[in-house]
Design an enzyme around this catalytic site. Sequence first.
Site, PDB file in Angstrom:
ATOM      1  N   ARG A 130       0.742  -1.114  -0.125  1.00 29.50           N
ATOM      2  CA  ARG A 130       0.088   0.007   0.031  1.00 29.50           C
ATOM      3  C   ARG A 130       0.877   1.354  -0.070  1.00 29.50           C
ATOM      4  O   ARG A 130       0.634   2.195  -0.838  1.00 29.50           O
ATOM      5  CB  ARG A 130      -0.792   0.140   1.300  1.00 29.50           C
ATOM      6  CG  ARG A 130      -1.752   1.230   1.309  1.00 29.50           C
ATOM      7  CD  ARG A 130      -2.684   0.832   2.535  1.00 29.50           C
ATOM      8  NE  ARG A 130      -3.844   0.003   2.108  1.00 29.50           N
ATOM      9  CZ  ARG A 130      -5.028  -0.003   2.635  1.00 29.50           C
ATOM     10  NH1 ARG A 130      -5.501   1.070   3.405  1.00 29.50           N
ATOM     11  NH2 ARG A 130      -6.035  -0.746   2.049  1.00 29.50           N
ATOM     12  N   THR A 145     -13.680   3.981  14.918  1.00 27.82           N
ATOM     13  CA  THR A 145     -14.803   3.957  16.045  1.00 27.82           C
ATOM     14  C   THR A 145     -14.426   2.953  16.822  1.00 27.82           C
ATOM     15  O   THR A 145     -13.951   1.860  16.615  1.00 27.82           O
ATOM     16  CB  THR A 145     -16.077   3.295  14.989  1.00 27.82           C
ATOM     17  OG1 THR A 145     -16.285   4.500  13.886  1.00 27.82           O
ATOM     18  CG2 THR A 145     -17.418   3.200  15.645  1.00 27.82           C
ATOM     19  N   VAL A 164     -17.865  10.356   7.417  1.00 22.31           N
ATOM     20  CA  VAL A 164     -18.107  10.396   5.893  1.00 22.31           C
ATOM     21  C   VAL A 164     -18.622   9.246   5.323  1.00 22.31           C
ATOM     22  O   VAL A 164     -18.550   8.095   5.755  1.00 22.31           O
ATOM     23  CB  VAL A 164     -16.722  10.964   5.263  1.00 22.31           C
ATOM     24  CG1 VAL A 164     -16.098  12.236   5.649  1.00 22.31           C
ATOM     25  CG2 VAL A 164     -15.628  10.012   5.557  1.00 22.31           C
ATOM     26  N   LYS A 202     -20.552   9.159  18.398  1.00 24.74           N
ATOM     27  CA  LYS A 202     -20.325   8.345  17.013  1.00 24.74           C
ATOM     28  C   LYS A 202     -21.155   7.063  16.910  1.00 24.74           C
ATOM     29  O   LYS A 202     -21.905   6.817  15.949  1.00 24.74           O
ATOM     30  CB  LYS A 202     -18.898   8.153  16.740  1.00 24.74           C
ATOM     31  CG  LYS A 202     -18.479   7.331  15.850  1.00 24.74           C
ATOM     32  CD  LYS A 202     -18.535   7.467  14.596  1.00 24.74           C
ATOM     33  CE  LYS A 202     -18.573   6.486  13.152  1.00 24.74           C
ATOM     34  NZ  LYS A 202     -18.808   6.845  11.952  1.00 24.74           N
ATOM     35  N   ARG A 225     -29.548   5.031  13.499  1.00 20.96           N
ATOM     36  CA  ARG A 225     -30.107   4.550  12.147  1.00 20.96           C
ATOM     37  C   ARG A 225     -30.760   3.135  12.264  1.00 20.96           C
ATOM     38  O   ARG A 225     -31.828   2.894  11.762  1.00 20.96           O
ATOM     39  CB  ARG A 225     -29.164   4.706  11.282  1.00 20.96           C
ATOM     40  CG  ARG A 225     -29.393   5.096   9.913  1.00 20.96           C
ATOM     41  CD  ARG A 225     -28.484   5.689   8.947  1.00 20.96           C
ATOM     42  NE  ARG A 225     -28.613   5.441   7.626  1.00 20.96           N
ATOM     43  CZ  ARG A 225     -29.409   6.051   6.623  1.00 20.96           C
ATOM     44  NH1 ARG A 225     -29.992   6.967   7.302  1.00 20.96           N
ATOM     45  NH2 ARG A 225     -29.541   5.838   5.407  1.00 20.96           N
ATOM     46  N   HIS A 243     -46.343  13.408   8.934  1.00 21.66           N
ATOM     47  CA  HIS A 243     -46.516  14.270  10.208  1.00 21.66           C
ATOM     48  C   HIS A 243     -45.290  14.812  10.168  1.00 21.66           C
ATOM     49  O   HIS A 243     -44.058  14.385   9.958  1.00 21.66           O
ATOM     50  CB  HIS A 243     -46.617  13.128  11.319  1.00 21.66           C
ATOM     51  CG  HIS A 243     -46.599  13.778  12.467  1.00 21.66           C
ATOM     52  ND1 HIS A 243     -45.642  14.546  13.077  1.00 21.66           N
ATOM     53  CD2 HIS A 243     -47.610  13.747  13.512  1.00 21.66           C
ATOM     54  CE1 HIS A 243     -46.066  14.763  14.418  1.00 21.66           C
ATOM     55  NE2 HIS A 243     -47.265  14.441  14.573  1.00 21.66           N
ATOM     56  N   GLY A 279     -26.906  -4.097   6.278  1.00 22.58           N
ATOM     57  CA  GLY A 279     -25.311  -4.415   6.221  1.00 22.58           C
ATOM     58  C   GLY A 279     -24.498  -3.294   6.180  1.00 22.58           C
ATOM     59  O   GLY A 279     -24.589  -2.367   6.645  1.00 22.58           O
ATOM     60  N   CYS A 299     -20.551  -0.389   9.198  1.00 24.72           N
ATOM     61  CA  CYS A 299     -20.844   0.496  10.187  1.00 24.72           C
ATOM     62  C   CYS A 299     -22.098   0.391  11.014  1.00 24.72           C
ATOM     63  O   CYS A 299     -22.115  -0.059  12.184  1.00 24.72           O
ATOM     64  CB  CYS A 299     -20.855   2.099   9.619  1.00 24.72           C
ATOM     65  SG  CYS A 299     -19.545   2.265   8.530  1.00 24.72           S
ATOM     66  N   ARG A 325     -19.860  -6.421   2.359  1.00 19.70           N
ATOM     67  CA  ARG A 325     -19.632  -6.735   3.836  1.00 19.70           C
ATOM     68  C   ARG A 325     -20.813  -6.644   4.535  1.00 19.70           C
ATOM     69  O   ARG A 325     -21.637  -5.804   4.561  1.00 19.70           O
ATOM     70  CB  ARG A 325     -18.420  -5.835   4.344  1.00 19.70           C
ATOM     71  CG  ARG A 325     -17.185  -5.990   4.022  1.00 19.70           C
ATOM     72  CD  ARG A 325     -16.168  -4.886   4.585  1.00 19.70           C
ATOM     73  NE  ARG A 325     -16.335  -3.752   3.940  1.00 19.70           N
ATOM     74  CZ  ARG A 325     -15.646  -2.647   4.118  1.00 19.70           C
ATOM     75  NH1 ARG A 325     -14.803  -2.529   5.127  1.00 19.70           N
ATOM     76  NH2 ARG A 325     -15.934  -1.271   3.413  1.00 19.70           N
TER      77      ARG A 325
HETATM   78  N1  SAJ Z   1     -30.979   0.553   5.057  1.00 18.16           N
HETATM   79  C1  SAJ Z   1     -32.367   0.124   5.023  1.00 18.16           C
HETATM   80  N2  SAJ Z   1     -33.358   0.949   5.481  1.00 18.16           N
HETATM   81  C2  SAJ Z   1     -33.087   2.368   5.224  1.00 18.16           C
HETATM   82  C3  SAJ Z   1     -31.765   2.679   5.168  1.00 18.16           C
HETATM   83  C4  SAJ Z   1     -30.566   1.790   4.828  1.00 18.16           C
HETATM   84  O1  SAJ Z   1     -32.443  -1.129   5.211  1.00 18.16           O
HETATM   85  O2  SAJ Z   1     -33.900   3.138   5.158  1.00 18.16           O
HETATM   86  C5  SAJ Z   1     -30.014  -0.435   5.070  1.00 18.16           C
HETATM   87  C6  SAJ Z   1     -29.217  -0.391   3.678  1.00 18.16           C
HETATM   88  O3  SAJ Z   1     -29.673  -1.072   2.613  1.00 18.16           O
HETATM   89  C7  SAJ Z   1     -27.705  -0.732   4.478  1.00 18.16           C
HETATM   90  C8  SAJ Z   1     -27.612  -0.620   5.723  1.00 18.16           C
HETATM   91  O4  SAJ Z   1     -28.877  -0.270   6.040  1.00 18.16           O
HETATM   92  O5  SAJ Z   1     -27.691  -2.286   4.464  1.00 18.16           O
HETATM   93  C9  SAJ Z   1     -26.510   0.625   6.219  1.00 18.16           C
HETATM   94  O6  SAJ Z   1     -26.767   1.651   4.973  1.00 18.16           O
HETATM   95  P1  SAJ Z   1     -26.547   3.445   5.271  1.00 18.16           P
HETATM   96  O7  SAJ Z   1     -26.789   3.895   4.162  1.00 18.16           O
HETATM   97  O8  SAJ Z   1     -27.722   3.619   6.332  1.00 18.16           O
HETATM   98  O9  SAJ Z   1     -25.359   3.364   5.906  1.00 18.16           O
HETATM   99  P2  SAJ Z   1     -23.708   3.196   5.569  1.00 18.16           P
HETATM  100  O10 SAJ Z   1     -23.169   2.071   6.337  1.00 18.16           O
HETATM  101  O11 SAJ Z   1     -23.576   3.038   4.247  1.00 18.16           O
HETATM  102  O12 SAJ Z   1     -22.925   4.557   5.846  1.00 18.16           O
HETATM  103  C10 SAJ Z   1     -23.187   5.110   7.109  1.00 18.16           C
HETATM  104  C11 SAJ Z   1     -23.298   6.584   7.095  1.00 18.16           C
HETATM  105  N3  SAJ Z   1     -24.085   6.831   8.312  1.00 18.16           N
HETATM  106  C12 SAJ Z   1     -25.411   7.585   8.663  1.00 18.16           C
HETATM  107  O13 SAJ Z   1     -26.050   7.654   7.625  1.00 18.16           O
HETATM  108  C13 SAJ Z   1     -25.721   7.753   9.897  1.00 18.16           C
HETATM  109  C14 SAJ Z   1     -22.208   7.473   7.121  1.00 18.16           C
HETATM  110  O14 SAJ Z   1     -22.424   8.825   7.149  1.00 18.16           O
HETATM  111  C15 SAJ Z   1     -21.022   6.816   8.022  1.00 18.16           C
HETATM  112  O15 SAJ Z   1     -19.880   7.719   7.861  1.00 18.16           O
HETATM  113  C16 SAJ Z   1     -20.878   5.554   8.241  1.00 18.16           C
HETATM  114  O16 SAJ Z   1     -22.199   4.780   8.261  1.00 18.16           O
HETATM  115  C17 SAJ Z   1     -19.780   5.202   9.379  1.00 18.16           C
HETATM  116  O17 SAJ Z   1     -18.757   4.915   8.974  1.00 18.16           O
HETATM  117  O18 SAJ Z   1     -20.373   5.004  10.216  1.00 18.16           O
END
Ligand code: SAJ
Length: 435
Positions: free
Chosen positions: A46, A131, A161, A212, A219, A250, A263, A266, A331
């Site tokens: 790397r 994290t 990010v 964090k 979510r 609402h 998945g 994070c 992942r």
């Molecule tokens: N998902 C659902 N329903 C939803 C939204 C998402 O089933 O309404 C699923 C997605 O399909 C996926 C999983 O949840 O499998 C996670 O996806 P995501 O888009 O919610 O999150 P990540 O893991 O891609 O990215 C997140 C982001 N965090 C937030 O939006 C709060 C990002 O900003 C963070 O930097 C990142 O995690 C992290 O490093 O923590």
Amino acid sequence: MKLDKSKQKEINKICVVGLGYIGLPTASMLAIQGYQVIGVDIDEKRVKTIRDGKLIINEQGLMTLLTGAITSGNLVVKTEPEEADVYIICVPTPAMAYNHGKKCDLSCVLSAVNNIKPYLKDENLIIIESTIPPKTTEMIYNDITKNTGKNIYMAYCPERVLPGNILKELVENDRTIGGINEKSAQLAKEIYASFVEGNLYMTDSTTAEMVKLMENTFRDTNIALANEFAKVSTELNINVWDAINLANKHPRVNILNPGPGVGGHCISIDPWFIVGSSENAELIKKARNLNDDMPKYVASLIIKEFKEMRICNPKVGIFGITYKGDVEDTRETPARAIIDYLLQNDFEVSIYDPYAVDFEYPLSTMEESIKNSDALIFLTDHDEFRDFGKDDILEISKLMRNKIVIDTRNILNHNLWKELGFDVKLLGDGRTWIK
Ligand code: SAJ
């Protein structure tokens, strides 16, 4: 924002440990701002790739930033740390199986800390961005001061990010800066102020660690609630998507989307770091388990449906295996467990994904996946699937044995598929499943 060197006399040289998704952009950004940056990674390959000015991750705008940082002479990359004023740790913290759940594997963070220990001097600042569970910064601070006798500063400043939009979010997002004491937070704030345009909020390190984890747990639990609503709606013979849409009218309600599971590296992992830190994290654990059980729920629905329809030797085309739409990352994807359950129940499975490259099961072309199948199961919300129009559906229809589509993401134009002769089953819509 350019660095005001007159205010920065104390901090000139920064050593960034871990040159991945977060470390490399951060190191490059700091070098461009005028700091002398040593980028460190234990992976020799790397380091060589970066030295040659090539990218190790595919991220918009990073090439230009990295080239700028290297040609400025301010960024040097190597495999060993060296003496510096500040150390920023950006190494991975994966989860490992623990007590019917998961816990944080801190080995990379601890080994990064051990690697910088011999170079530490009084007044150095160490920042952790990875994290980590609550109180880890405090634990590491106590260990360093006890074992080295050095008078150091320490802060926890989590990254926030979104892959695919890293550079923009690195600059624009607000950040939380948690110091082990006030001077530590103040010093860390000066570093981030050199390139962050968002607000910088100072707090203590344990609060910052919780912040964090709380962001991603919020979510996860919100999605778990949506998934539970989907199961209840199926029982009640209503459509959860319509119900959520109406509930979200609402002004103070914002329910996320149900789906086949959560998945990624994070959201599906971070809540465990809270569960592992407190016996009171009952709701968080329940939500996590509920989301982890979604693949089993989805697979059972499909298996039951096929039995009711008396389809023998079923063949299904799996459409989408990445953890979310329009990314190549598999992942922790819920698709993996769904495929496992279907195979255990003697389904023949053929997988198509326009983005995925690496997966345990073989991948097929779209045509192979459709050919002679009884159903197409949409597990990922890729735009390519959303965009299927009349001609595509007619082509698909010609190749299939039975015309069934199962949509776990509510991405298809259901009326169009129905008009063209398909039986459409939607996750969370009780009216589309045989009872
Ligand atoms: N998902 C659902 N329903 C939803 C939204 C998402 O089933 O309404 C699923 C997605 O399909 C996926 C999983 O949840 O499998 C996670 O996806 P995501 O888009 O919610 O999150 P990540 O893991 O891609 O990215 C997140 C982001 N965090 C937030 O939006 C709060 C990002 O900003 C963070 O930097 C990142 O995690 C992290 O490093 O923590």
